[in-house]
Design a protein around this motif. Structure first.
Motif, PDB file in Angstrom:
ATOM      1  N   VAL A   5       0.842  -1.209   0.000  1.00 28.33           N
ATOM      2  CA  VAL A   5       0.000   0.000   0.000  1.00 28.33           C
ATOM      3  C   VAL A   5       0.873   1.252   0.000  1.00 28.33           C
ATOM      4  O   VAL A   5       0.624   2.191  -0.763  1.00 28.33           O
ATOM      5  CB  VAL A   5      -0.962   0.001   1.210  1.00 28.33           C
ATOM      6  CG1 VAL A   5      -1.614   1.355   1.389  1.00 28.33           C
ATOM      7  CG2 VAL A   5      -2.040  -1.058   1.042  1.00 28.33           C
TER       8      VAL A   5
ATOM      9  N   TYR B 295      -5.339  -3.707   0.502  1.00 28.75           N
ATOM     10  CA  TYR B 295      -6.250  -3.479   1.633  1.00 28.75           C
ATOM     11  C   TYR B 295      -7.149  -4.694   1.849  1.00 28.75           C
ATOM     12  O   TYR B 295      -7.373  -5.115   2.987  1.00 28.75           O
ATOM     13  CB  TYR B 295      -7.082  -2.222   1.380  1.00 28.75           C
ATOM     14  CG  TYR B 295      -8.131  -1.973   2.436  1.00 28.75           C
ATOM     15  CD1 TYR B 295      -7.783  -1.508   3.693  1.00 28.75           C
ATOM     16  CD2 TYR B 295      -9.474  -2.213   2.168  1.00 28.75           C
ATOM     17  CE1 TYR B 295      -8.734  -1.283   4.666  1.00 28.75           C
ATOM     18  CE2 TYR B 295     -10.447  -2.000   3.141  1.00 28.75           C
ATOM     19  CZ  TYR B 295     -10.054  -1.526   4.382  1.00 28.75           C
ATOM     20  OH  TYR B 295     -11.007  -1.323   5.339  1.00 28.75           O
TER      21      TYR B 295
ATOM     22  N   ASN C  46      -5.170  -7.478   3.393  1.00 28.75           N
ATOM     23  CA  ASN C  46      -4.968  -7.210   4.812  1.00 28.75           C
ATOM     24  C   ASN C  46      -6.197  -7.576   5.635  1.00 28.75           C
ATOM     25  O   ASN C  46      -6.091  -8.051   6.755  1.00 28.75           O
ATOM     26  CB  ASN C  46      -4.605  -5.746   5.019  1.00 28.75           C
ATOM     27  CG  ASN C  46      -4.119  -5.477   6.419  1.00 28.75           C
ATOM     28  OD1 ASN C  46      -3.338  -6.240   6.969  1.00 28.75           O
ATOM     29  ND2 ASN C  46      -4.588  -4.403   7.014  1.00 28.75           N
TER      30      ASN C  46
END
Length: 179
Positions: free
Chosen positions: A90, A171, A174
């Motif tokens: 990211v 994201y 994650n």
């Protein structure tokens, strides 16, 4: 006296990246970065051979696409060790997204801007009544430069969108949103 032994167990979290999407992203970004690096290096060599000044976008995009290739190489190293962390992806993708977006904006200004835009010279055709080899060579060179700028612009759009997509994908990795 009794001794108390404290044992700590560190458990490493495994992140599951979607292989097909990650590989597709890597291939597209390697292609986009390589094409942009080649185009802007070619444009730089033309500017140097004509002894003209260079717009700042030329070395900027060479550097930005080289940074992207370095980032991909680092990602490939982390993937091979199964240590690719979403936070690293990211952060790197965001930094490169900002760099690519700035390059995209400047390329669009150079290509389609209000004064002296590259695209304003792209529609010129040689005079058909007095065609000679020198006019044809000039027209071919001009046409080649126009195609190069347009290709760079298109690949910058693709690269910018794919960097945004990578931030979203990291994201989701994650959060374990991939099934």
């Amino acid at each position: 006296m009794a001794t108390t032994e404290i044992i700590t167990v560190q458990r490493r979290r495994k992140y599951h990246w979607p292989e097909a999407q990650l590989n597709f992203w890597l291939v597209i970004m390697i292609v986009a970065s390589s094409v942009i690096l080649g185009i802007f290096a070619y444009l730089t060599s033309i500017q140097n051979s004509l002894r003209l000044g260079q717009p700042w976008i030329l070395p900027y995009m060479i550097t930005t696409s080289a940074l992207m290739i370095i980032f991909i190489i680092i990602m490939l190293g982390l993937i091979s060790q199964q240590q690719l962390l979403p936070g690293v992806v990211v952060l790197g993708s965001f930094i490169l997204f900002v760099l690519w977006l700035a390059g995209l904006i400047e390329t669009s200004i150079q290509l389609y801007g209000p004064t002296g835009a590259v695209n304003s010279y792209c529609g010129s055709r040689p005079d058909t009544n007095a065609i000679n080899s020198q006019q044809t060579a000039v027209w071919l060179a001009n046409s080649s430069l126009c195609v190069d700028w347009r290709a760079a612009f298109a690949f910058e759009i693709v690269g910018t969108v794919f960097l945004l997509w990578m931030m979203v994908m990291a994201y989701q990795v994650n959060r374990d949103d991939f099934d």
